[in-house]
Design an enzyme around this catalytic site. Structure first.
Site, PDB file in Angstrom:
ATOM      1  N   THR A  27      -1.652  -5.409   4.080  1.00 33.17           N
ATOM      2  CA  THR A  27      -1.578  -5.999   3.034  1.00 33.17           C
ATOM      3  C   THR A  27      -2.453  -5.173   2.245  1.00 33.17           C
ATOM      4  OG1 THR A  27      -3.837  -7.112   3.667  1.00 33.17           O
ATOM      5  CG2 THR A  27      -1.902  -8.345   4.413  1.00 33.17           C
ATOM      6  N   ALA A  60      -6.760  -4.581   5.890  1.00 31.31           N
ATOM      7  CA  ALA A  60      -7.224  -5.208   4.668  1.00 31.31           C
ATOM      8  C   ALA A  60      -7.694  -4.218   3.957  1.00 31.31           C
ATOM      9  CB  ALA A  60      -8.546  -6.209   5.219  1.00 31.31           C
ATOM     10  N   VAL A  86      -9.809  -1.543   8.216  1.00 30.96           N
ATOM     11  CA  VAL A  86     -10.251  -1.459   7.049  1.00 30.96           C
ATOM     12  C   VAL A  86      -9.441  -0.269   6.175  1.00 30.96           C
ATOM     13  CG1 VAL A  86     -12.247  -0.557   5.098  1.00 30.96           C
ATOM     14  CG2 VAL A  86     -12.792  -1.858   7.286  1.00 30.96           C
ATOM     15  N   LYS A  87      -8.612  -0.637   5.261  1.00 33.81           N
ATOM     16  CA  LYS A  87      -7.775   0.251   4.346  1.00 33.81           C
ATOM     17  C   LYS A  87      -8.478   0.921   3.371  1.00 33.81           C
ATOM     18  CE  LYS A  87      -2.798  -0.590   3.091  1.00 33.81           C
ATOM     19  NZ  LYS A  87      -1.794  -1.457   2.766  1.00 33.81           N
ATOM     20  N   VAL A  88      -8.336   2.183   3.537  1.00 28.83           N
ATOM     21  CA  VAL A  88      -9.333   3.090   2.598  1.00 28.83           C
ATOM     22  C   VAL A  88      -8.474   4.066   1.798  1.00 28.83           C
ATOM     23  CG1 VAL A  88     -11.119   4.644   2.511  1.00 28.83           C
ATOM     24  CG2 VAL A  88     -11.180   2.973   4.155  1.00 28.83           C
TER      25      VAL A  88
END
Length: 218
Positions: A27, A60, A86-88
């Site tokens: 997402t 996310a 965790v999308k970085v």
């Protein structure tokens, strides 16, 4: 190959899960806004709802672009559910944050990757996933599939555990080409996944089988 669905739409996620092929979800803030989810509390609740549906990882995305901000947001996101990744973004502070998260055993997805060099840095820092954008490279007359192939080869050379998550998948040929060259994951809209079901010979064959079967009851 794992199939992730790229959406924040709960109905689509449930449909993909019921199909029996869903391994995870990716997402971003744009996808959240598309389904009318706004405000931090509502977004966090929505992430939890997604995690309650799927069995695998749920990416996310952080909003911050500075190290401290990425860490703060990432730790908050990771607290939502153990499935959260965790999308970085692939930026200097993003790579530093990936190293921090890796040391804390928090899963990460390095996004907006457009070169093998970027993917190498993400793997060195300890990213769980790296997301090269196939379709966006195709849009500027570069070969997105070739990038996936290069990253897979580099990771195999050195035994990196980072999974190659092919993103910006536009059509079923993208999925199949990524599968052929060894991408670990493809993330795309549900419509692209279900398009793999279709073949005219399947349709015509089923039509004939049903027609023949009807004669059994005459």
């Amino acid at each position: 190959m794992k199939f992730f669905i790229d959406t924040a739409n709960l109905d689509e996620i449930r449909e993909a899960h019921e199909l029996g092929v869903l391994d995870g979800v990716t997402t971003n803030p744009s996808l959240m806004a598309k389904v009318g989810i706004k405000g931090k509390n509502n977004i966090f609740k929505h992430y939890k709802s997604i995690c309650d549906i799927v069995d695998g990882d749920v990416s996310a995305e952080v909003i911050s672009t500075d190290f401290k901000g990425i860490i703060r947001e990432g730790e908050e996101l990771a607290e939502i559910d153990e499935k959260i990744v965790v999308k970085v973004p692939m930026i200097r502070d993003g790579v530093k944050a990936i190293k921090y998260f890796a040391d804390k055993e928090i899963k990460t997805n390095c996004t907006l990757v457009f070169s093998a060099g970027q993917a190498l840095l993400a793997a060195k820092a300890g990213a769980t996933y790296v997301s090269p954008f196939v379709g966006r490279l195709d849009d500027i007359s570069m070969d997105g599939i070739e990038l996936i192939e290069s990253i897979v080869s580099i990771y195999e050379n050195y035994g990196f555990l980072t999974q190659v998550l092919a993103a910006s998948i536009r059509h079923p040929v993208h999925i199949l080409k990524c599968a052929e060259i060894g991408a670990d994951v493809a993330t795309c809209p549900l419509s692209v996944i279900t398009s793999l079901l279709n073949h005219p010979l399947t349709d015509s064959g089923l039509k004939k089988f049903l027609a023949d079967a009807a004669t059994f009851t005459e």
